[in-house]
Design an enzyme around this catalytic site. Structure first.
Site, mmCIF file in Angstrom:
data_model
loop_
_atom_site.group_PDB
_atom_site.id
_atom_site.type_symbol
_atom_site.label_atom_id
_atom_site.label_comp_id
_atom_site.label_asym_id
_atom_site.label_seq_id
_atom_site.Cartn_x
_atom_site.Cartn_y
_atom_site.Cartn_z
ATOM 1 N N LYS A 241 4.692 9.213 0.511
ATOM 2 C CA LYS A 241 5.204 7.840 0.561
ATOM 3 C C LYS A 241 4.033 6.872 0.557
ATOM 4 C CE LYS A 241 7.715 4.670 3.629
ATOM 5 N NZ LYS A 241 8.425 4.511 4.910
ATOM 6 N N ASP B 162 5.028 -2.624 4.756
ATOM 7 C CA ASP B 162 6.493 -2.654 4.819
ATOM 8 C C ASP B 162 6.948 -3.757 5.771
ATOM 9 O OD1 ASP B 162 9.202 -2.173 4.893
ATOM 10 O OD2 ASP B 162 9.028 -0.488 6.295
ATOM 11 N N LYS C 38 11.682 -6.576 9.797
ATOM 12 C CA LYS C 38 11.402 -5.971 11.102
ATOM 13 C C LYS C 38 11.189 -7.090 12.124
ATOM 14 C CE LYS C 38 9.131 -1.951 9.020
ATOM 15 N NZ LYS C 38 10.018 -0.883 9.477
ATOM 16 N N ASP D 243 2.303 2.672 6.715
ATOM 17 C CA ASP D 243 3.475 3.208 6.030
ATOM 18 C C ASP D 243 3.105 3.922 4.731
ATOM 19 O OD1 ASP D 243 6.143 3.649 6.482
ATOM 20 O OD2 ASP D 243 6.830 1.952 5.296
ATOM 21 N N ASP E 61 15.200 -2.066 4.767
ATOM 22 C CA ASP E 61 14.118 -1.474 5.561
ATOM 23 C C ASP E 61 14.161 0.052 5.515
ATOM 24 O OD1 ASP E 61 11.852 -1.506 7.132
ATOM 25 O OD2 ASP E 61 12.952 -1.630 9.020
ATOM 26 N N GLU F 177 13.418 1.701 2.847
ATOM 27 C CA GLU F 177 12.896 1.602 1.481
ATOM 28 C C GLU F 177 12.066 2.801 1.058
ATOM 29 O OE1 GLU F 177 9.423 1.485 3.548
ATOM 30 O OE2 GLU F 177 11.262 0.478 4.103
ATOM 31 N N ARG G 41 12.516 5.960 1.305
ATOM 32 C CA ARG G 41 13.319 6.986 0.624
ATOM 33 C C ARG G 41 13.684 6.568 -0.795
ATOM 34 N NH1 ARG G 41 17.776 6.709 5.222
ATOM 35 N NH2 ARG G 41 15.833 6.306 6.336
#
Length: 527
Positions: free
Chosen positions: A295, A300, A307, A320, A380, A382, A384
């Site tokens: 990933k 993010d 968030k 992230d 959020d 995202e 995946r």
């Protein structure tokens, strides 16, 4: 092995290139009491610290050391209540030996694991930094009981701990003090080419781990998706005899119909970069084809599901891309080790998840490159979405096995805490392979269930699926989502490393996953 990330004009932040300390590691056959240097460190178990009725050590090595010190070692360990428990350490400045200091480092109840020996190396490195030691020696009080293979792996773990323990990422500090440590002698493990080969292997893997740490530590105003792609290309150039790089831009990703990935990237001023490195041995037949998928969210924000609130950790969302750092760190290490008989594809869908008028909205429907449609009920969730297209791409390379790594869910951190990564796979054989690799690397993994009945919560009324099924079983439903994008004839594992990617106490990246990935690739090679 200096790394200089591309410069950023935003905030005028310029990472200074740093050179990791050059430490010489030597395996020596020498009497401990004859060794001369700054710190002589001995790893001890609780059993080693047992004394007889006259307060003498029963361990022959400790008994000999103590005799040369007139009983001061036994006396000091009693006064400090040092019993050899894991995490305990004591460093004594004592006369009578060639070494200026003698250190005892606890390993726990009995001869221990790779993780314990890693901790031993780190503890010795920490002690060396504290007193600016230039040379140290490390031994075990009970190394005589180890088999030849165990000695090799133990020495490798100790050396790895020492290399990683002495390293500090000071690229973004205005001033930094260089460590003084120049040499580490490994005593009591024998000598010879096999041991030297293991020590070289440890240094190669550590160079990959340090690189991975630097990637995760770099802030999002420095490490953009484009810079991550540049760093990947540099690795391929550095080891061009075995590595090649393909970097796809947004238009090329559109041609491949990567709507799920591009939907996440749509709001950012920094364009996405799809990264594909390929390792092929310079000669010989390839018996296994593997893919490592990471990933690559360089930041993010959460998108429109931004968030917010205490504990959301938005200020840490530079990490992230920890999965991509693990993949690239493994690529760097493997470029140096050059295993035979295995082809490895390193794949990263790099982008930022930001907010703008062009951004993906809650309720939008995106189409992945395998034609499956996804209703985005949470922007959020995202990671995946980017991994969906990366996994389809990986399967299209003709690989037999895929391991993906992602800082995917807070749910996995709630379940397993900050030190253990969750693994999800329908393949028992692949689970055994990766868990065996983690035993050697000293990294902690725990197999979690892929409960198929939970997929009910992921169904959409208007698309093939939603991208999140809510709080309950969140790490499991995330893994079930990823499974929709993997061919049934490909063995696949998902590693949720949201917990161990970052060390809150030290406020730095851990380099998690790299060592296990390298071990796993080597187990599939013919080296």
């Amino acid at each position: 092995m200096a790394h200089s990330l591309a410069r950023s004009t935003l905030g005028l932040t310029s990472p200074a290139p740093i050179e990791p300390p050059k430490i010489t590691f030597a395996a020596k056959e020498i009497d401990l009491v004859e060794w001369k240097g700054d710190i002589l460190a001995v790893g001890v178990t609780e059993k080693d610290m047992v004394k007889d009725e006259s307060s003498k050590f029963q361990s022959s090595i400790l008994k000999k050391l103590d005799a040369h010190l007139g009983g001061l070692l036994a006396e000091a360990s009693s006064e400090e209540d040092f019993t050899g428990k894991a995490g305990q350490s004591t460093v004594l400045r004592l006369p009578g030996l060639g070494s200026k200091r003698v250190g005892l480092v606890g390993l726990g109840r009995c001869v221990s694991t790779s993780a314990s020996y890693l901790s031993l190396g780190e503890a010795v490195a920490g002690a060396a930094k504290a007193v600016q030691a230039s040379n140290v020696a490390i031994a075990l009080a009970s190394s005589n009981g180890l088999s030849a293979d165990s000695k090799l792996n133990t020495a490798k773990a100790i050396v790895s701990g020492a290399v990683l323990g002495i390293y500090e990422d000071n690229r973004f500090k205005s001033e930094s003090k260089k460590p003084a440590l120049k040499s580490v002698d490994i005593i009591g493990f024998g000598t010879g080419p096999e041991l030297q080969k293991k020590l070289k292997y440890a240094e190669d893997v550590c160079s990959g781990i340090i690189f991975g740490k630097e990637l995760v530590n770099a802030p999002a105003n420095v490490l953009t998706p484009g810079v991550l792609a540049e760093e990947a290309s540099k690795i391929a150039s550095m080891y061009s005899d075995v590595l090649s790089a393909t970097i796809l831009d947004a238009e090329q990703c559109k041609e491949l119909k990567m709507g799920s990935y591009l939907g996440v990237a749509a709001a950012s001023a920094n364009p996405p970069h799809f990264i594909h490195l390929c390792y092929k041995p310079s000669s010989g037949l390839v018996k296994a084809k593997l893919a490592l998928v990471g990933k690559g969210l360089t930041f993010d924000s959460g998108g429109y599901n931004i968030k917010t609130g205490p504990g959301c950790s938005i200020e840490l969302m530079k990490f992230d891309m920890g999965g991509s750092a693990a993949v690239l760190g493994a690529a760097k290490a493997l470029g140096q080790i050059k295993p035979a008989g295995v082809e490895v594809h390193f794949i990263i869908a790099a982008c930022e998840n930001m907010i703008s008028g062009t951004g993906m909205r809650p309720g939008d429907i995106v189409t992945a490159s395998n034609g499956k449609t996804i209703e985005v009920n949470n922007t959020d969730a995202e990671g995946r979405l980017t991994l969906a297209d990366a996994l389809v791409y990986a399967c299209n390379q003709g690989v037999e096995k895929i391991v993906d790594l992602a800082t995917l869910t807070g749910a996995c951190v709630v379940a397993l805490g900050p030190s253990v990564a969750g693994i999800f796979t329908p393949s028992d054989d692949l689970a055994k392979e990766v868990l065996a690799a983690s035993e050697i690397s000293g990294e902690k993994l725990w197999r979690m269930p892929l409960e198929e009945s939970y997929w009910e919560s992921m169904k959409s009324g208007v698309a093939d699926m939603v991208n999140t099924g809510g709080r309950q079983g969140g790490a499991i439903t995330a893994a079930l989502f990823l499974k929709q994008f993997v061919d049934e004839n490909v063995q696949w594992m998902h590693i949720d490393m949201a917990g161990p990617v970052w060390n809150d106490k030290k406020k730095t990246a851990t380099g998690f996953g790299i060592s296990t990935l390298v071990e796993w690739v080597l187990k599939n090679s013919s080296s």
